[in-house]
Scaffold this motif. Structure first.
Motif, PDB file in Angstrom:
ATOM      1  N   UNK A 113     -67.610 -30.146 -65.246  1.00 43.07           N
ATOM      2  CA  UNK A 113     -68.292 -31.262 -65.912  1.00 43.07           C
ATOM      3  C   UNK A 113     -67.286 -31.957 -66.820  1.00 43.07           C
ATOM      4  N   UNK A 114     -67.296 -33.283 -66.793  1.00 47.83           N
ATOM      5  CA  UNK A 114     -66.328 -34.080 -67.543  1.00 47.83           C
ATOM      6  C   UNK A 114     -67.020 -34.818 -68.677  1.00 47.83           C
ATOM      7  N   UNK A 115     -66.418 -34.772 -69.849  1.00 44.23           N
ATOM      8  CA  UNK A 115     -66.887 -35.569 -70.976  1.00 44.23           C
ATOM      9  C   UNK A 115     -65.679 -36.200 -71.655  1.00 44.23           C
ATOM     10  N   UNK A 116     -65.795 -37.472 -71.970  1.00 45.10           N
ATOM     11  CA  UNK A 116     -64.695 -38.185 -72.628  1.00 45.10           C
ATOM     12  C   UNK A 116     -65.283 -39.264 -73.522  1.00 45.10           C
ATOM     13  N   UNK A 117     -64.600 -39.540 -74.620  1.00 45.04           N
ATOM     14  CA  UNK A 117     -65.012 -40.639 -75.498  1.00 45.04           C
ATOM     15  C   UNK A 117     -63.766 -41.328 -76.045  1.00 45.04           C
ATOM     16  N   UNK A 118     -63.900 -42.620 -76.309  1.00 42.81           N
ATOM     17  CA  UNK A 118     -62.811 -43.441 -76.816  1.00 42.81           C
ATOM     18  C   UNK A 118     -63.330 -44.285 -77.966  1.00 42.81           C
ATOM     19  N   UNK A 136     -66.963 -44.743 -62.892  1.00 40.74           N
ATOM     20  CA  UNK A 136     -67.997 -43.861 -62.342  1.00 40.74           C
ATOM     21  C   UNK A 136     -68.599 -42.998 -63.445  1.00 40.74           C
ATOM     22  N   UNK A 137     -67.762 -42.559 -64.385  1.00 46.08           N
ATOM     23  CA  UNK A 137     -68.247 -41.759 -65.504  1.00 46.08           C
ATOM     24  C   UNK A 137     -69.218 -42.557 -66.367  1.00 46.08           C
ATOM     25  N   UNK A 138     -68.882 -43.813 -66.672  1.00 43.44           N
ATOM     26  CA  UNK A 138     -69.737 -44.647 -67.515  1.00 43.44           C
ATOM     27  C   UNK A 138     -71.046 -45.003 -66.818  1.00 43.44           C
ATOM     28  N   UNK A 139     -71.032 -45.126 -65.498  1.00 44.36           N
ATOM     29  CA  UNK A 139     -72.230 -45.498 -64.754  1.00 44.36           C
ATOM     30  C   UNK A 139     -73.107 -44.303 -64.422  1.00 44.36           C
ATOM     31  N   UNK A 140     -72.582 -43.088 -64.578  1.00 48.14           N
ATOM     32  CA  UNK A 140     -73.332 -41.896 -64.210  1.00 48.14           C
ATOM     33  C   UNK A 140     -74.503 -41.682 -65.152  1.00 48.14           C
ATOM     34  N   UNK A 157     -54.649 -41.063 -68.811  1.00 45.90           N
ATOM     35  CA  UNK A 157     -55.483 -42.045 -69.511  1.00 45.90           C
ATOM     36  C   UNK A 157     -54.617 -43.232 -69.903  1.00 45.90           C
ATOM     37  N   UNK A 158     -55.215 -44.402 -69.874  1.00 49.34           N
ATOM     38  CA  UNK A 158     -54.540 -45.626 -70.306  1.00 49.34           C
ATOM     39  C   UNK A 158     -55.455 -46.337 -71.284  1.00 49.34           C
ATOM     40  N   UNK A 159     -54.902 -46.750 -72.433  1.00 45.44           N
ATOM     41  CA  UNK A 159     -55.731 -47.348 -73.480  1.00 45.44           C
ATOM     42  C   UNK A 159     -55.037 -48.562 -74.091  1.00 45.44           C
ATOM     43  N   UNK A 160     -55.856 -49.557 -74.452  1.00 46.63           N
ATOM     44  CA  UNK A 160     -55.367 -50.743 -75.149  1.00 46.63           C
ATOM     45  C   UNK A 160     -55.931 -50.742 -76.555  1.00 46.63           C
ATOM     46  N   UNK A 161     -55.081 -50.878 -77.528  1.00 49.88           N
ATOM     47  CA  UNK A 161     -55.439 -50.692 -78.929  1.00 49.88           C
ATOM     48  C   UNK A 161     -56.181 -51.889 -79.523  1.00 49.88           C
ATOM     49  N   UNK A 168     -61.032 -38.414 -77.040  1.00 52.24           N
ATOM     50  CA  UNK A 168     -61.184 -36.985 -76.791  1.00 52.24           C
ATOM     51  C   UNK A 168     -61.530 -36.780 -75.327  1.00 52.24           C
ATOM     52  N   UNK A 169     -61.051 -35.670 -74.736  1.00 54.52           N
ATOM     53  CA  UNK A 169     -61.278 -35.435 -73.308  1.00 54.52           C
ATOM     54  C   UNK A 169     -61.563 -33.958 -73.084  1.00 54.52           C
ATOM     55  N   UNK A 170     -62.609 -33.684 -72.273  1.00 49.90           N
ATOM     56  CA  UNK A 170     -63.069 -32.314 -72.063  1.00 49.90           C
ATOM     57  C   UNK A 170     -63.372 -32.071 -70.593  1.00 49.90           C
ATOM     58  N   UNK A 171     -63.020 -30.883 -70.120  1.00 50.97           N
ATOM     59  CA  UNK A 171     -63.372 -30.418 -68.779  1.00 50.97           C
ATOM     60  C   UNK A 171     -64.056 -29.058 -68.935  1.00 50.97           C
TER      61      UNK A 171
END
Length: 215
Positions: A113-118, A136-140, A157-161, A168-171
């Motif tokens: 199970x995957x959980x991530x937040x930005x 796909x994660x956001x639409x799930x 991960x790629x992020x724009x400031x 945070x990222x969790x598996x």
């Protein structure tokens, strides 16, 4: 005899140092060890660097060289729930990009199970073993799951400031306890967007809300 002992000691130290910078989901669901490339000042260069990282990884250098410029590679181990990018790169500006790479080891092939937040990001992308999964994660509407290979897996991960961004990222492997709730009224009709609070025997609290269907 001393030479053999010295060689063994050096090899053991190198192996231990290498393992200490790896993530193992059987030990911790929180992915804390990352390599970051940045800051990247334009979308065009970011897109090309991201493409190269997806194809070839980052190697063992301390800088990522592209188009005549050096981009520092920072090794970071998060000690909290968040990876604070602004603490890793002190010269970040709005609209800067940073690319993060983490190697995640699994003792067996398994579904996780995957959980991530930005936060404070204008855009973000997440790849697991080359598959882009953020959309796909956001639409799930349910717990989002993907398969891990036995051995090494790669998260990018790629992020724009915007300002002082982080993530945070969790598996979670199959040892995670999962609960499913359905909130209904006395007529058994779903209660949309119902607020709830959970509290354990240790008095730690967690709160959230249901979706439009009461789940």
């Amino acid at each position: 005899m001393k030479k053999y002992f010295l060689i063994t000691l050096i090899l053991s130290t190198a192996i231990y140092a290498n393992k200490s910078n790896q993530n193992n989901i059987e030990l911790d669901a929180h992915i804390t060890n990352w390599h970051f490339i940045g800051p990247i000042k334009s979308q065009e260069i970011h897109d090309k660097i991201l493409e190269l990282v997806l194809s070839n990884g980052i190697g063992n250098d301390s800088v990522f060289f592209y188009d005549g410029n050096n981009y520092p590679i920072k090794n970071s181990k998060s000690s909290s729930e968040a990876n604070f990018i602004s603490q890793i790169y002190k010269d970040l500006s709005e609209d800067d990009y940073v690319v993060g790479i983490a190697e995640v080891f699994s003792e067996e092939e398994q579904k996780v199970a995957i959980n991530a937040w930005f936060y404070n990001t204008k855009s973000k992308l997440v790849y697991l073993n080359g598959e882009e999964i953020q959309d796909k994660f956001e639409q799930s509407k349910k717990i989002f799951r993907r398969n891990l290979k036995a051995g090494k897996n790669v998260v990018i991960v790629s992020m724009k400031n915007i300002d002082r961004f982080g993530f945070g990222f969790y598996l979670y492997d199959n040892k995670r306890v999962e609960m499913i709730f359905e909130f209904v009224d006395q007529s058994s009709k779903p209660i949309p967007f119902a607020n709830f609070v959970l509290r354990g025997d240790d008095y730690l609290r967690s709160n959230g809300s249901s979706d439009q269907n009461g789940n």
